[in-house]
Design a protein around this motif. Structure first.
Motif, PDB file in Angstrom:
ATOM      1  N   ILE A  77       3.019   5.878  -3.407  1.00 47.96           N
ATOM      2  CA  ILE A  77       4.085   6.646  -4.047  1.00 47.96           C
ATOM      3  C   ILE A  77       3.921   6.644  -5.558  1.00 47.96           C
ATOM      4  O   ILE A  77       3.998   7.692  -6.216  1.00 47.96           O
ATOM      5  N   LEU A  78       3.670   5.480  -6.133  1.00 44.36           N
ATOM      6  CA  LEU A  78       3.521   5.377  -7.584  1.00 44.36           C
ATOM      7  C   LEU A  78       2.328   6.173  -8.087  1.00 44.36           C
ATOM      8  O   LEU A  78       2.400   6.822  -9.147  1.00 44.36           O
ATOM      9  N   ALA A  79       1.233   6.155  -7.344  1.00 49.71           N
ATOM     10  CA  ALA A  79       0.043   6.913  -7.739  1.00 49.71           C
ATOM     11  C   ALA A  79       0.327   8.414  -7.706  1.00 49.71           C
ATOM     12  O   ALA A  79      -0.119   9.168  -8.591  1.00 49.71           O
ATOM     13  N   GLN A  80       1.075   8.854  -6.704  1.00 56.54           N
ATOM     14  CA  GLN A  80       1.400  10.272  -6.605  1.00 56.54           C
ATOM     15  C   GLN A  80       2.288  10.714  -7.766  1.00 56.54           C
ATOM     16  O   GLN A  80       2.062  11.771  -8.378  1.00 56.54           O
ATOM     17  N   ILE A  81       3.284   9.908  -8.095  1.00 53.91           N
ATOM     18  CA  ILE A  81       4.177  10.246  -9.199  1.00 53.91           C
ATOM     19  C   ILE A  81       3.400  10.262 -10.521  1.00 53.91           C
ATOM     20  O   ILE A  81       3.616  11.128 -11.373  1.00 53.91           O
ATOM     21  N   ALA A 138       0.829  -1.207   0.000  1.00 54.45           N
ATOM     22  CA  ALA A 138       0.000   0.000   0.000  1.00 54.45           C
ATOM     23  C   ALA A 138       0.862   1.255   0.000  1.00 54.45           C
ATOM     24  O   ALA A 138       0.561   2.242  -0.695  1.00 54.45           O
ATOM     25  N   GLN A 139       1.955   1.248   0.764  1.00 53.97           N
ATOM     26  CA  GLN A 139       2.853   2.391   0.812  1.00 53.97           C
ATOM     27  C   GLN A 139       3.528   2.616  -0.548  1.00 53.97           C
ATOM     28  O   GLN A 139       3.650   3.750  -1.020  1.00 53.97           O
ATOM     29  N   VAL A 140       3.969   1.528  -1.178  1.00 53.52           N
ATOM     30  CA  VAL A 140       4.627   1.626  -2.478  1.00 53.52           C
ATOM     31  C   VAL A 140       3.654   2.151  -3.533  1.00 53.52           C
ATOM     32  O   VAL A 140       3.989   3.049  -4.317  1.00 53.52           O
TER      33      VAL A 140
END
Length: 325
Positions: free
Chosen positions: A47-51, A42-44
């Protein structure tokens, strides 16, 4: 006995999924008391969704696409991550005298490789000249928290965004107490630590073929980002001429040289990502000289009449001295 009990608590976990038009994968050593794999995933993915929201050129609502839609002499407030990547790209552009350039999206679209491309085609000289008027890193500048442009340039982060994502993921894993992992996004990766059995994370450097996967060399990596750029996956052919998706921004055309792929090893995955693209653009001679001058660990695969020739430089050989090839 206490150490043995601790070792028995270590397990190798893995997960992955879609991202940036491709995929990502994470392998890591989970130790007793650490977060559940679902929480790490979920944490990873956060990050990917934000980028993706900040930097994707394939979604019209991303921060960078809203900037790309602006007219010349415009500015837009940007997240710190976007401004950081602009700074990285500008430095690589200056170092390569403009061959590397984040503003090549009009060229990518014109030749059919970009998000707005209308099919692979060799453009006319007139169309190419018009597109080149909208390309040039010197048209970008940062003013405080704003990104500004004095021409209708469009930014494309594909040459560094995945490496940046890997660095962000690596930092988050470290914050969660994970000290041994192999993090990969769209082929860019970083390896730290060792597997539960004590063996190293091993990375295969592929021969640049589009018909099958063949390992040129396998390296054990700890603490470094690894990026390979090549012209063998995304290209088209017209009248016997091969046109790759790698452009020299100074000419506006795909590169034409014998360097098929180059792998860069660097502590920061974002720099490995950008530098592998830069060296591929420069080619087998200029790229080699650049890597030697700047002490960049690089592994070159060059096309020859008899097949492929590999060449590793001094910085690369120092890193992997003693490893079996």
């Amino acid at each position: 006995m206490a150490l043995a009990a601790c070792d028995q608590g270590d397990s190798l976990e893995s997960f992955g999924g879609p991202t940036m038009g491709s995929t990502y994968s994470i392998k890591y050593v989970r130790r007793a008391g650490q977060a559940a794999p679902s929480e790490v995933q979920a944490q990873v993915e956060q990050i990917l969704a934000q980028i993706d929201q900040q930097m994707s050129t394939y979604r019209s609502d991303s921060d960078i696409e809203r900037f790309n839609d602006l007219l010349a002499n415009s500015c837009q407030a940007m997240p710190a991550a976007v401004l950081r990547l602009i700074e990285v790209g500008q430095q690589l552009s200056r170092d390569s005298q403009g061959s590397f350039d984040l503003t090549v999206e009009p060229l990518l679209n014109l030749w059919g490789f970009g998000p707005q491309g209308r099919g692979e085609a060799v453009p006319s000289d007139e169309a190419l000249a018009q597109a080149r008027q909208r390309v040039g890193y010197t048209h970008l500048r940062i003013e405080g928290d704003r990104l500004c442009k004095d021409a209708a340039v469009e930014v494309d982060f594909n040459s560094i965004a995945a490496g940046y994502a890997v660095d962000r993921i690596a930092a988050r894993l470290a914050e969660m107490g994970i000290d041994s992992y192999l993090a990969e996004a769209t082929g860019e990766l970083k390896a730290v630590g060792r597997k539960p059995d004590g063996s190293a994370w091993r990375i295969a450097l592929e021969e640049p073929r589009d018909d099958r996967q063949v390992a040129e060399r396998v390296i054990a990596v700890d603490g470094y980002g690894v990026s390979t750029s090549g012209d063998y996956r995304n290209y088209f052919q017209r009248d016997g001429q091969r046109y790759s998706h790698t452009f020299d921004a100074r000419t506006g055309r795909p590169v034409e040289h014998g360097l098929a792929s180059v792998t860069v090893i660097h502590p920061a995955a974002v720099m490995a990502d950008g530098l592998s693209t830069l060296l591929l653009i420069l080619g087998p001679e200029r790229g080699w000289d650049y890597a030697e001058k700047h002490d960049i660990a690089a592994f070159f695969v060059i096309r020859a009449d008899t097949g492929f020739v590999t060449r590793s430089n001094r910085a690369f050989d120092r890193l992997f001295a003693g490893q079996k090839q």
